[in-house]
Structures are given as C-alpha cells and as structure tokens.
Design a protein around this motif. Structure first.
Motif, PDB file in Angstrom:
ATOM      1  N   PRO A 174       0.828  -1.212   0.000  1.00 13.01           N
ATOM      2  CA  PRO A 174       0.000   0.000   0.000  1.00 13.01           C
ATOM      3  C   PRO A 174       0.860   1.260   0.000  1.00 13.01           C
ATOM      4  O   PRO A 174       1.942   1.294   0.575  1.00 13.01           O
ATOM      5  N   VAL A 175       0.356   2.291  -0.670  1.00 14.84           N
ATOM      6  CA  VAL A 175       1.036   3.588  -0.738  1.00 14.84           C
ATOM      7  C   VAL A 175       0.162   4.603  -0.012  1.00 14.84           C
ATOM      8  O   VAL A 175      -1.014   4.775  -0.351  1.00 14.84           O
ATOM      9  N   SER A 176       0.737   5.275   0.978  1.00  9.35           N
ATOM     10  CA  SER A 176      -0.034   6.255   1.738  1.00  9.35           C
ATOM     11  C   SER A 176      -0.356   7.471   0.887  1.00  9.35           C
ATOM     12  O   SER A 176       0.511   8.012   0.188  1.00  9.35           O
ATOM     13  N   MET A 177      -1.611   7.920   0.967  1.00  7.51           N
ATOM     14  CA  MET A 177      -2.026   9.144   0.299  1.00  7.51           C
ATOM     15  C   MET A 177      -2.250  10.260   1.318  1.00  7.51           C
ATOM     16  O   MET A 177      -2.683  11.354   0.958  1.00  7.51           O
ATOM     17  N   LEU A 204      -8.764   1.940  -3.195  1.00 10.02           N
ATOM     18  CA  LEU A 204      -8.545   2.881  -2.107  1.00 10.02           C
ATOM     19  C   LEU A 204      -8.941   2.211  -0.808  1.00 10.02           C
ATOM     20  O   LEU A 204      -9.940   1.484  -0.748  1.00 10.02           O
ATOM     21  N   ALA A 205      -8.172   2.441   0.243  1.00  6.21           N
ATOM     22  CA  ALA A 205      -8.453   1.835   1.545  1.00  6.21           C
ATOM     23  C   ALA A 205      -8.214   2.859   2.639  1.00  6.21           C
ATOM     24  O   ALA A 205      -7.381   3.770   2.499  1.00  6.21           O
ATOM     25  N   VAL A 206      -8.941   2.707   3.732  1.00  7.05           N
ATOM     26  CA  VAL A 206      -8.801   3.581   4.893  1.00  7.05           C
ATOM     27  C   VAL A 206      -8.418   2.720   6.085  1.00  7.05           C
ATOM     28  O   VAL A 206      -9.094   1.719   6.376  1.00  7.05           O
ATOM     29  N   SER A 207      -7.336   3.074   6.750  1.00 11.48           N
ATOM     30  CA  SER A 207      -6.923   2.348   7.955  1.00 11.48           C
ATOM     31  C   SER A 207      -7.009   3.259   9.165  1.00 11.48           C
ATOM     32  O   SER A 207      -6.981   4.486   9.047  1.00 11.48           O
ATOM     33  N   LEU A 208      -7.118   2.648  10.327  1.00  9.99           N
ATOM     34  CA  LEU A 208      -7.146   3.387  11.584  1.00  9.99           C
ATOM     35  C   LEU A 208      -5.729   3.430  12.139  1.00  9.99           C
ATOM     36  O   LEU A 208      -5.114   2.378  12.382  1.00  9.99           O
ATOM     37  N   GLU A 209      -5.186   4.629  12.288  1.00 13.16           N
ATOM     38  CA  GLU A 209      -3.786   4.798  12.678  1.00 13.16           C
ATOM     39  C   GLU A 209      -3.656   5.720  13.881  1.00 13.16           C
ATOM     40  O   GLU A 209      -4.594   6.437  14.244  1.00 13.16           O
ATOM     41  N   PRO A 210      -2.474   5.721  14.513  1.00 12.58           N
ATOM     42  CA  PRO A 210      -2.232   6.697  15.588  1.00 12.58           C
ATOM     43  C   PRO A 210      -2.360   8.120  15.050  1.00 12.58           C
ATOM     44  O   PRO A 210      -2.230   8.363  13.850  1.00 12.58           O
ATOM     45  N   THR A 211      -2.593   9.082  15.935  1.00 16.06           N
ATOM     46  CA  THR A 211      -2.698  10.478  15.522  1.00 16.06           C
ATOM     47  C   THR A 211      -1.479  10.888  14.699  1.00 16.06           C
ATOM     48  O   THR A 211      -0.338  10.639  15.103  1.00 16.06           O
ATOM     49  N   PRO A 219       0.254   0.401   6.661  1.00 19.24           N
ATOM     50  CA  PRO A 219      -0.855   0.356   7.620  1.00 19.24           C
ATOM     51  C   PRO A 219      -0.467  -0.432   8.872  1.00 19.24           C
ATOM     52  O   PRO A 219       0.079  -1.528   8.786  1.00 19.24           O
ATOM     53  N   THR A 220      -0.710   0.155  10.045  1.00 18.24           N
ATOM     54  CA  THR A 220      -0.445  -0.530  11.308  1.00 18.24           C
ATOM     55  C   THR A 220      -1.734  -0.907  12.024  1.00 18.24           C
ATOM     56  O   THR A 220      -1.713  -1.756  12.915  1.00 18.24           O
TER      57      THR A 220
END
Length: 232
Positions: A174-177, A204-211, A219-220
């Motif tokens: 995955p490549v962060s946008m 397109l994907a959405v992950s939940l990440e630290p602030t 993605p973590t």
C-alpha cells in the motif's frame, strides 16, 4: 444483499444508498428502487436532498460545456427543411434527399463527441466500506485537479486515532495518500506517481492509525473501509 435492501441506519445503508443515487453510480435496477423510494419514503427523500446539498459544491468547479455552434447549425439545416410543395410526397428526389439528410444528421450525432471532446479527464468514484466496520466514505478521484475528494458518510474515528488513506495497486505494498482531515468533506492532493497508478485502476483503503498517521509508512491498524475506483 444490495444497498437497497440494507436499510439499517446503524450500518449507514440508506445514507450510502442515497449518496450513490445522487452521484449516479447505482445500477439501473437499484436506481429505479431509489426513485420509487423518493416518492414513497419521506425520510429517504430527505437523505437524497441532504446529499445533493452536500455534494453540489464538488460540481461548482466544473462549468457546463455546450456543443460547438457549428454542430447546431448543421443539424438545423438538415432537420428543419422547408414546407413540401404539392406532389412532394410522391417525389423520388424528395425521399432520396430526406434519406441523405437523415444519414447526415446521424453522422453529426455520432461525431459530436469528437468535435467537442471532454475538456477534462473523466472522474472516478469509489464507495469505501468493509465488513465488520461502520466506517463509510465516498471518494471521487479528479485526474484533472490531481486530487481525491472524500465525503464521510458514517463512522467515527476513536480518540487519539486518525484515518489514513491508502492506494493499493495489485499485490504491491500500500502507498499512503495521507491522513484524512476530520470533517464531512475533505480534499487530498495526489502526487503524479500515485495519479498515474490510480488511472490504471487501483483500490482505495482507509486504515485506523495513531494520531498523525502510520509511523512505519505501512498500515499498522485495521482497514476500516476499502473500495475499487470506477468510472462515473
């Protein structure tokens, strides 16, 4: 199960269904279902009105275009002929001329897209959702402006967390946008390298990440929404 059948408010089904109706991406049978519900279901009709108001600013930046005047003039010359004189209906020359005019009009109709090509590349849309998650986003990729417009349909980020948008191309990493700004709508500028890959068809994907986003560049946290880009 289709979005038309998934009308539980807790899942965002009706809200997302109304949004996709406004964007014009529903299949013909689902669009017919939505049209009937607008007439019969006041609550659903209000959802459609709300989405039209929410998404209409996205269209303000795209002025209407008209076909070249020469196309209209050519159609007028061929379609609006003079009144026939007596005996014209039995004239072979008249019917040959009418047939030629019809062929010419058809040729002009076919040629209009080539005479007046789109001023901007087509836009792509993705409905982002995932099993077991209540997060819903609608994403519109605008190649001409090199940006992705996001509309937050449902689901909240947890305290101390951010949503991050990713592009997934085939089996590549995955490549962060970027981190998705909080709010109902957001616009994210896309780099030329990512733009080229999006145009070829990506997820397109959405992950939940630290602030602040992923600290690793990958993605973590869990993927809470994803979807394929499709032509509008």
């Amino acid at each position: 199960m289709t979005l038309a059948e998934d009308d539980g408010p807790e899942s965002g089904g009706d809200d997302l269904f109304a949004a996709e109706y406004v964007l014009g991406v529903l299949a013909a049978d689902e669009r017919e279902i939505a049209s009937r519900r607008i007439d019969a279901d006041a609550v659903f009709a209000r959802l459609v009105d709300a989405w039209e108001a929410r998404l209409s600013p996205m269209a303000d930046a795209y002025p209407e275009t008209e076909p070249p005047i020469r196309v209209k003039e050519a159609l007028d010359r061929r379609l609006f002929v003079a009144e026939p004189r007596a005996g014209l209906w039995s004239s072979l020359a008249f019917w040959r001329g009418l047939a030629a005019a019809s062929v010419a009009a058809l040729a002009i109709y076919i040629a209009v897209p080539y005479l007046n090509p789109p001023a901007e590349p087509p836009r792509l849309i993705a409905s982002l959702a995932a099993d077991g998650s209540d997060v819903r986003y609608l994403a519109v990729y605008d190649a001409a402006r090199r940006e992705v417009g996001l509309s937050h349909v449902f689901g909240e980020r947890a305290a101390g967390k951010d949503f991050e948008l990713w592009m997934i191309e085939g089996k590549n990493a995955p490549v962060s946008m970027g981190v998705i700004p909080a709010g109902q709508t957001a616009r994210m500028t896309i780099s030329p390298a990512v733009q080229e890959k999006l145009a070829q068809g990506a997820v397109l994907a959405v992950s939940l990440e630290p602030t602040g986003g992923s600290p690793t560049g990958q993605p973590t946290g869990p993927v809470v929404a994803a979807g394929d880009l499709k032509s509008i």
